[in-house]
Design a protein around this motif. Structure first.
Motif, short mmCIF file in Angstrom:
data_model
loop_
_atom_site.label_atom_id
_atom_site.label_comp_id
_atom_site.label_asym_id
_atom_site.label_seq_id
_atom_site.Cartn_x
_atom_site.Cartn_y
_atom_site.Cartn_z
N TYR A 56 4.56 26.06 18.25
CA TYR A 56 4.96 26.32 19.50
C TYR A 56 4.56 27.43 20.03
CZ TYR A 56 8.04 26.27 23.67
OH TYR A 56 8.15 26.25 25.14
N LEU A 88 1.99 28.65 23.10
CA LEU A 88 2.39 29.44 24.20
C LEU A 88 1.23 30.46 24.39
CD1 LEU A 88 6.12 30.21 24.29
CD2 LEU A 88 4.85 28.63 25.54
N LEU A 142 4.47 27.20 33.08
CA LEU A 142 5.15 26.71 32.10
C LEU A 142 6.21 25.70 32.60
CD1 LEU A 142 5.06 29.47 29.58
CD2 LEU A 142 4.14 27.41 29.02
N ARG A 143 6.95 26.08 33.45
CA ARG A 143 7.93 25.11 34.22
C ARG A 143 7.15 23.92 34.99
NH1 ARG A 143 11.15 28.40 37.82
NH2 ARG A 143 11.52 29.74 35.97
N TYR A 184 8.29 23.03 30.53
CA TYR A 184 8.58 24.00 29.68
C TYR A 184 9.41 24.99 30.28
CZ TYR A 184 5.37 21.65 26.44
OH TYR A 184 4.87 20.61 25.93
N ARG A 185 10.59 25.22 30.12
CA ARG A 185 11.49 26.13 30.58
C ARG A 185 11.53 27.53 29.52
NH1 ARG A 185 14.14 25.94 34.88
NH2 ARG A 185 14.50 24.10 35.80
N ILE A 186 10.93 28.59 29.83
CA ILE A 186 10.52 29.65 28.99
C ILE A 186 11.60 30.87 29.76
CG2 ILE A 186 9.09 31.32 28.03
CD1 ILE A 186 8.63 28.44 26.89
#
Ligand SMILES: [Zn+2]
Length: 96
Positions: free
Chosen positions: A3, A7, A29-30, A34-36
């Protein structure tokens, strides 16, 4: 592919298209689902700069200090290599 590597590749991909910030990458990313958190994003950008994949400078935008990142030659090479690895993996996945 881990992962973390994913990223990094995704960040390099956007940095190749233009300058990026941590806020921009978190939004990006959202959009992909994907919540970073900032606690993941900023150390990642810092790590990438330490590895020589990105270089940064500070700018003041709307009275706030913002760190702007851009891709380096080493980053471009890493992106090309990463693309080849993803392509190879996906080719196998999609064939079956
Ligand atoms: Zn993206």
């Amino acid at each position: 592919m881990k992962y973390h590597e994913f990223l990094i590749l995704h960040t390099l991909h956007h940095a190749e298209k233009g300058q990026i910030t941590g806020v921009f990458m978190m939004k990006e990313l959202r959009n992909h689902g994907y919540r970073i958190s900032p606690g993941t994003m900023y150390p990642l950008l810092h790590e990438m700069e330490e590895k020589g994949l990105l270089k940064s400078r500070q700018e003041v935008r709307n009275g706030k200090r913002v760190r702007i990142y851009e891709i380096t030659e080493k980053g471009r090479i890493a992106l090309e290599e990463g693309r080849r690895r993803v392509e190879e993996l996906c080719r196998e996945l999609l064939e079956e």
